[in-house]
Design an enzyme around this catalytic site. Structure first.
Site, mmCIF file in Angstrom:
data_model
loop_
_atom_site.group_PDB
_atom_site.id
_atom_site.type_symbol
_atom_site.label_atom_id
_atom_site.label_comp_id
_atom_site.label_asym_id
_atom_site.label_seq_id
_atom_site.Cartn_x
_atom_site.Cartn_y
_atom_site.Cartn_z
ATOM 1 N N ILE A 103 31.453 44.173 40.401
ATOM 2 C CA ILE A 103 32.355 45.234 39.954
ATOM 3 C C ILE A 103 31.609 46.297 39.167
ATOM 4 O O ILE A 103 31.933 47.490 39.247
ATOM 5 C CB ILE A 103 33.537 44.651 39.122
ATOM 6 C CG1 ILE A 103 34.556 45.747 38.812
ATOM 7 C CG2 ILE A 103 33.044 43.976 37.853
ATOM 8 C CD1 ILE A 103 35.135 46.435 40.025
ATOM 9 N N GLU A 161 40.890 40.671 38.202
ATOM 10 C CA GLU A 161 40.980 39.449 37.404
ATOM 11 C C GLU A 161 39.742 38.576 37.603
ATOM 12 O O GLU A 161 38.953 38.784 38.515
ATOM 13 C CB GLU A 161 42.230 38.647 37.780
ATOM 14 C CG GLU A 161 42.502 38.512 39.273
ATOM 15 C CD GLU A 161 41.443 37.814 40.079
ATOM 16 O OE1 GLU A 161 40.905 36.783 39.598
ATOM 17 O OE2 GLU A 161 41.101 38.276 41.188
ATOM 18 N N GLY A 303 37.600 39.167 44.115
ATOM 19 C CA GLY A 303 38.323 39.461 42.879
ATOM 20 C C GLY A 303 37.545 40.469 42.054
ATOM 21 O O GLY A 303 36.873 41.346 42.593
ATOM 22 N N GLU A 304 37.677 40.355 40.730
ATOM 23 C CA GLU A 304 36.987 41.240 39.772
ATOM 24 C C GLU A 304 37.466 42.684 39.836
ATOM 25 O O GLU A 304 36.914 43.543 39.170
ATOM 26 C CB GLU A 304 35.464 41.249 40.009
ATOM 27 C CG GLU A 304 34.777 39.924 39.937
ATOM 28 C CD GLU A 304 33.269 40.032 40.197
ATOM 29 O OE1 GLU A 304 32.751 41.169 40.340
ATOM 30 O OE2 GLU A 304 32.607 38.978 40.247
ATOM 31 N N GLY A 305 38.458 42.985 40.674
ATOM 32 C CA GLY A 305 38.860 44.373 40.855
ATOM 33 C C GLY A 305 38.017 45.113 41.866
ATOM 34 O O GLY A 305 38.136 46.340 42.004
#
Length: 338
Positions: A103, A161, A303-305
């Site tokens: 990210i 998240e 994930g992680e945005g």
């Protein structure tokens, strides 16, 4: 008449959500018809420009984009459902802070700010197969904490998240909201295969059965089956709506927070885009349930945005194409013949 319970404030915010600015949207449509391109030639970029104007109330522009990543831990991992220990959540938060995660690189590439929120990682939520993940006070307070994502200002909020075990709780939320079988919603997540996947499916099945009598209320679904990061994402989406800030939602887990709000009020996600469709098997079905069409499909499931941040690059491009392009008159280009 309200009960005075912690969820009352959340319910009141949902009931009082503002609508978009249709005059601003109409102004974009009118200018778009004069830009140096055939009508509709930019496809969905044109729709995104209109969406931006509707929710910001001004010509399309993205000047302060932000990715907010919420991290939480989950008691459900005690059931041996994932190959990674919960300590990885905190280790990854440190990695975000050091700039070493995916990210971080995507935010650099697209000039996007990044905030990471540690949600009491030393105090995992309860095991949802044995009891409610959170009490109402904790869940409401975590939603309120998530609302702080917009503090300091942003005009495009991307939500992601981090949390070992959180694809399990997200799957439980979907099973609780939409029914079907546990197998319909459970996927491998961070690599749960074989016996791990079997246990994961069993845990989701048992959790939803345990809480079944309370799952007609979406906020109860959230507190009983969810996690802190999912509650915080729901709060951030709601706060952004209150301030008319456009939102991009990341993948399978982040969408669980959106699904809770959509179940409470189908209008609750009108200011949101789905950044991408995850490779997690059930994500496409969830997006169809909540009526969001993904911007990207890249077989990602990190994930992680990350998917939301990549989609933010598309949104920024849509805004610049609209605002920076010349009209036929400005460019001295002939329009369509009468």
């Amino acid at each position: 008449m309200t009960s005075g319970l912690p969820f009352d404030d959340i319910r009141n915010l949902i009931a009082s959500m503002p609508e978009g600015d249709e005059a601003a949207a109409d102004a974009v449509r009118a200018r778009d018809a004069q830009l140096t391109k055939p009508a509709g030639a930019l496809g969905r970029l044109e729709e995104i420009a209109i969406w931006l104007a509707r929710w910001t109330g001004r010509p399309p522009a993205v000047t302060r984009p932000l990715v907010a990543v919420f991290a939480g831990n989950h008691g459900v991992v005690e059931n041996a459902i994932t190959p990674f220990p919960p300590s990885v959540t905190a280790q990854m938060v440190e990695n975000f802070a050091a700039g070493g995660a995916a990210i971080n690189q995507i935010c650099i590439a697209h000039d996007i700010g990044l905030k990471v929120f540690d949600l009491a990682l030393d105090y995992p939520t309860a095991d949802i197969a044995r009891e409610a993940a959170m009490d109402e006070k904790t869940c409401a307070a975590t939603m309120a904490f998530g609302m702080e994502a917009i503090a300091g200002g942003t005009d495009l909020l991307c939500l992601g998240e981090m949390g070992i075990g959180n694809t399990t709780v997200a799957a439980a939320i979907y099973h609780g909201l939409y029914g079907g079988n546990a197998e319909d919603w459970v996927g491998p997540g961070t690599g749960s295969t074989g016996e791990l996947l079997d246990r994961k499916i069993d845990v989701v099945r048992r959790a939803v059965a345990l809480h079944k009598a309370h799952l007609d209320d979406p906020l109860e679904v959230l507190r009983r089956l969810g996690g802190r990061e999912i509650a915080a994402i729901a709060g951030a989406i709601l706060a952004a709506r209150t301030e008319r800030i456009p939102v991009i939602i990341d993948g399978f887990v982040a969408t669980a927070g959106a699904a809770i709000l959509h179940a409470a009020d189908p209008r609750a996600l009108d200011h949101c885009l789905a950044g991408h469709v995850s490779a997690e098997p059930a994500h496409a079905a969830v997006l169809e349930k909540i009526g969001l069409r993904p911007v990207l499909s890249l077989d990602m499931r990190l994930g992680e945005g990350t998917g939301a941040a990549l989609a933010a690059g598309i949104v920024k491009s849509a805004a610049l194409c609209h605002s920076g392009m010349a009209t036929f008159e400005q460019a001295g280009v002939s329009g369509e013949s009468a």
